[in-house]
Design a protein around this motif. Sequence first.
Motif, short mmCIF file in Angstrom:
data_model
loop_
_atom_site.label_atom_id
_atom_site.label_comp_id
_atom_site.label_asym_id
_atom_site.label_seq_id
_atom_site.Cartn_x
_atom_site.Cartn_y
_atom_site.Cartn_z
N ALA A 27 0.87 -1.19 -0.10
CA ALA A 27 0.02 0.21 -0.11
C ALA A 27 1.23 1.59 -0.22
O ALA A 27 0.28 2.16 -0.67
N GLU A 28 1.87 1.28 0.69
CA GLU A 28 2.65 2.57 0.63
C GLU A 28 3.87 2.75 -0.63
O GLU A 28 3.60 4.21 -1.10
N ALA A 29 3.69 1.62 -0.89
CA ALA A 29 4.27 2.18 -2.68
C ALA A 29 3.41 2.40 -3.37
O ALA A 29 4.39 2.82 -4.33
N LEU A 30 2.41 2.09 -3.40
CA LEU A 30 1.56 2.15 -4.11
C LEU A 30 0.91 3.94 -4.10
O LEU A 30 0.56 4.11 -4.88
N ARG A 31 1.17 4.54 -3.04
CA ARG A 31 0.47 5.11 -2.61
C ARG A 31 2.24 6.77 -2.71
O ARG A 31 1.32 7.77 -3.05
N ARG A 32 2.68 6.09 -2.89
CA ARG A 32 3.86 6.49 -2.90
C ARG A 32 4.82 6.73 -4.51
O ARG A 32 4.19 8.14 -5.38
N ARG A 33 3.98 5.71 -5.52
CA ARG A 33 3.79 5.85 -6.83
C ARG A 33 2.24 7.03 -7.30
O ARG A 33 3.07 7.98 -7.88
N LEU A 34 1.33 6.73 -6.29
CA LEU A 34 0.30 7.59 -7.12
C LEU A 34 0.17 9.01 -6.68
O LEU A 34 0.15 9.84 -8.13
N GLY A 35 1.08 8.82 -5.81
CA GLY A 35 1.75 10.66 -5.48
C GLY A 35 2.30 11.12 -6.32
O GLY A 35 2.61 12.42 -6.59
N GLY A 36 3.52 10.63 -6.67
CA GLY A 36 4.72 11.72 -8.04
C GLY A 36 3.80 11.44 -9.25
O GLY A 36 4.11 12.67 -9.77
N PHE A 37 2.61 10.79 -8.87
CA PHE A 37 1.70 10.64 -10.69
C PHE A 37 1.31 11.94 -10.31
O PHE A 37 1.19 13.11 -10.93
N ARG A 38 0.32 12.87 -9.02
CA ARG A 38 -0.57 13.51 -9.48
C ARG A 38 0.29 14.92 -8.98
O ARG A 38 -0.13 15.65 -9.58
N ARG A 39 2.07 14.94 -8.57
CA ARG A 39 3.09 15.75 -8.26
C ARG A 39 3.09 16.20 -9.83
O ARG A 39 3.06 17.29 -9.89
N GLY A 40 3.73 15.18 -10.50
CA GLY A 40 3.30 15.31 -12.11
C GLY A 40 2.46 16.05 -12.77
O GLY A 40 2.74 17.34 -13.43
N ALA A 41 1.08 15.45 -12.45
CA ALA A 41 0.16 16.04 -13.30
C ALA A 41 0.30 17.45 -13.10
O ALA A 41 0.01 18.25 -13.69
N ASP A 42 0.51 17.97 -11.95
CA ASP A 42 0.36 19.31 -10.78
C ASP A 42 1.24 19.37 -11.42
O ASP A 42 0.78 21.69 -12.64
N ALA A 43 2.01 19.79 -11.50
CA ALA A 43 3.45 20.09 -12.42
C ALA A 43 3.41 20.68 -13.51
O ALA A 43 3.53 21.74 -14.25
N GLY A 44 2.85 19.31 -14.40
CA GLY A 44 2.78 19.36 -15.85
C GLY A 44 1.59 20.75 -15.97
O GLY A 44 1.82 21.44 -16.75
N ARG A 45 0.29 20.89 -15.07
CA ARG A 45 -1.10 22.23 -15.12
C ARG A 45 -0.20 23.60 -14.77
O ARG A 45 -0.24 24.05 -16.49
N ARG A 46 0.92 23.11 -14.07
CA ARG A 46 1.05 24.75 -14.35
C ARG A 46 1.77 25.25 -15.26
O ARG A 46 2.29 26.12 -14.83
N ASP A 47 2.62 24.43 -15.60
CA ASP A 47 3.86 24.54 -16.56
C ASP A 47 3.34 25.18 -18.30
O ASP A 47 3.01 26.25 -18.57
N VAL A 48 2.18 24.47 -18.76
CA VAL A 48 1.11 24.68 -19.83
C VAL A 48 0.95 25.83 -19.12
O VAL A 48 0.41 27.02 -19.98
N GLU A 49 0.32 26.13 -17.36
CA GLU A 49 -0.94 27.74 -18.21
C GLU A 49 0.45 28.80 -18.01
O GLU A 49 0.10 29.58 -18.50
N ALA A 50 1.25 28.70 -17.39
CA ALA A 50 2.42 29.86 -17.23
C ALA A 50 3.10 29.37 -18.74
O ALA A 50 3.01 31.07 -19.21
N GLU A 51 3.40 28.48 -20.23
CA GLU A 51 3.41 29.03 -20.78
C GLU A 51 2.01 29.75 -21.75
O GLU A 51 2.55 30.76 -22.86
N LEU A 52 0.70 29.31 -21.45
CA LEU A 52 0.15 30.14 -22.51
C LEU A 52 0.07 31.38 -22.04
O LEU A 52 -0.63 32.34 -22.73
N ALA A 53 -0.05 31.89 -20.56
CA ALA A 53 0.09 33.62 -19.94
C ALA A 53 1.22 33.66 -20.47
O ALA A 53 1.22 35.30 -20.80
#
Length: 82
Positions: A27-53
């Motif tokens: 469960a902990e390994a799965l939680r870490r992997r999904l957390g990493g995915f979530r952080r990466g998706a959030d960072a990607g959204r921020r990058d796209v918003e910055a690029e569009l701005a």
Amino acid sequence: AKGLPKRTPRITAPVAAPRPRTGSVDAEALRRRLGGFRRGADAGRRDVEAELAERTGGHQAPSDPAVTSEETTGGTVEEASS
């Protein structure tokens, strides 16, 4: 003799069922992997918003719903196509 050739169906061998998983899920390994995915998706959204701005020169879409209402824009796509 004219037109496309007739289709001849091919008979394929049945696919074997997938093997059931062995072992348990950490469960902990799965939680870490999904957390990493979530952080990466959030960072990607921020990058796209910055690029569009950057591309739009800081122009923002109007947040006032009255500005983008159907009355001011001329209606919906369905109305325009009919």
